[in-house]
Design an enzyme around this catalytic site. Sequence first.
Site, mmCIF file in Angstrom:
data_model
loop_
_atom_site.group_PDB
_atom_site.id
_atom_site.type_symbol
_atom_site.label_atom_id
_atom_site.label_comp_id
_atom_site.label_asym_id
_atom_site.label_seq_id
_atom_site.Cartn_x
_atom_site.Cartn_y
_atom_site.Cartn_z
ATOM 1 N N HIS A 150 -18.377 -58.735 55.283
ATOM 2 C CA HIS A 150 -18.558 -57.525 56.240
ATOM 3 C C HIS A 150 -17.185 -57.036 56.953
ATOM 4 O O HIS A 150 -16.970 -55.772 56.881
ATOM 5 C CB HIS A 150 -19.701 -57.867 57.390
ATOM 6 C CG HIS A 150 -19.920 -56.901 58.232
ATOM 7 N ND1 HIS A 150 -21.247 -56.279 58.543
ATOM 8 C CD2 HIS A 150 -19.379 -56.179 59.231
ATOM 9 C CE1 HIS A 150 -21.271 -55.191 59.216
ATOM 10 N NE2 HIS A 150 -19.993 -55.222 59.906
ATOM 11 N N GLU A 151 -16.515 -57.837 57.499
ATOM 12 C CA GLU A 151 -15.063 -57.459 58.097
ATOM 13 C C GLU A 151 -14.327 -56.899 57.243
ATOM 14 O O GLU A 151 -13.880 -55.995 57.408
ATOM 15 C CB GLU A 151 -14.913 -58.630 59.138
ATOM 16 C CG GLU A 151 -15.609 -59.065 60.367
ATOM 17 C CD GLU A 151 -16.101 -58.095 60.936
ATOM 18 O OE1 GLU A 151 -15.659 -57.090 61.279
ATOM 19 O OE2 GLU A 151 -17.360 -58.301 61.429
ATOM 20 N N GLY B 137 -17.867 -60.490 64.923
ATOM 21 C CA GLY B 137 -16.754 -60.258 64.115
ATOM 22 C C GLY B 137 -16.355 -58.843 64.651
ATOM 23 O O GLY B 137 -16.986 -57.943 64.928
ATOM 24 N N GLN C 86 -11.990 -50.537 63.569
ATOM 25 C CA GLN C 86 -13.153 -50.527 64.685
ATOM 26 C C GLN C 86 -12.705 -50.181 65.796
ATOM 27 O O GLN C 86 -13.456 -49.659 66.832
ATOM 28 C CB GLN C 86 -14.169 -51.669 64.736
ATOM 29 C CG GLN C 86 -14.796 -51.908 63.479
ATOM 30 C CD GLN C 86 -15.749 -52.909 63.592
ATOM 31 O OE1 GLN C 86 -15.481 -54.022 63.387
ATOM 32 N NE2 GLN C 86 -17.044 -52.549 63.752
ATOM 33 N N CYS D 65 -23.611 -53.909 63.002
ATOM 34 C CA CYS D 65 -22.344 -53.815 62.875
ATOM 35 C C CYS D 65 -22.106 -52.895 64.443
ATOM 36 O O CYS D 65 -22.704 -51.973 64.631
ATOM 37 C CB CYS D 65 -21.860 -52.674 62.116
ATOM 38 S SG CYS D 65 -20.144 -52.295 61.944
ATOM 39 N N LEU D 66 -20.979 -53.258 65.046
ATOM 40 C CA LEU D 66 -20.957 -52.533 66.375
ATOM 41 C C LEU D 66 -20.572 -51.072 66.417
ATOM 42 O O LEU D 66 -20.667 -50.374 67.256
ATOM 43 C CB LEU D 66 -19.641 -53.205 66.909
ATOM 44 C CG LEU D 66 -19.920 -54.710 67.482
ATOM 45 C CD1 LEU D 66 -18.522 -55.326 68.096
ATOM 46 C CD2 LEU D 66 -20.829 -54.985 68.438
ATOM 47 N N HIS E 239 -14.526 -53.212 56.217
ATOM 48 C CA HIS E 239 -14.023 -52.201 57.283
ATOM 49 C C HIS E 239 -12.600 -51.899 56.919
ATOM 50 O O HIS E 239 -11.958 -50.919 57.000
ATOM 51 C CB HIS E 239 -14.043 -53.082 58.543
ATOM 52 C CG HIS E 239 -15.351 -52.858 59.409
ATOM 53 N ND1 HIS E 239 -15.909 -51.504 59.550
ATOM 54 C CD2 HIS E 239 -16.135 -53.742 59.952
ATOM 55 C CE1 HIS E 239 -17.053 -51.922 60.118
ATOM 56 N NE2 HIS E 239 -17.265 -53.141 60.344
#
Length: 184
Positions: free
Chosen positions: A140-141, A45, A50, A98-99, A144
């Site tokens: 999670h997304e 995701g 991000q 997480c990226l 953000h």
Amino acid sequence: MIYPIYIYGSSVLRKVAENITPDYPELGKFVKDMFETMYASDGVGLAAPQVGKSIRLFVIDATMYADEYPELADFKKAFINAEIYERDGEEVSMGEGCLSVPGLHEPVVRPSRIRIRYVDEQFTPHDEQYEGYAARVIQHEYDHLDGKLYVDHLAPLRKTLLRTKLAAMAKGKYKAAYKTKLVK
Ligand code: NI
């Protein structure tokens, strides 16, 4: 186009993102670029903050987990102006990464079921229920978009143990196999 991923410590990751309107410039291209960026960094995701854009948009492609979770066979979507309006089910602990927080993987407790309203790239409204792994990735997304990161949810002791690593990351001491950016 592949965007660099903003790393922990970047201020855009802590902003509350804004809804967009159907006249958002080149929305289709942006969604395509979000998927491309996510694939280039091996993510499941990716949320717009991000890549430095403080708008309420995220993309998910969890189809590679369909062997393990058959309900994910066609779970590839862009979620725009999403609102999670119900969270229930059991509280489940599962490892997350997480990226924007490279090199870490930590268990996070989240509710197992959600209901979400959003529009797609055509601004067609949807109202859906998700459970299990899909509900996990969406939450999670979605965090953000509210300026939250999964490390905010960790138990106090874990947070204390990771404090030094996170502080170093925010100063540019991290390794990632994809293009990154750190802007305070
Ligand atoms: Ni993330």
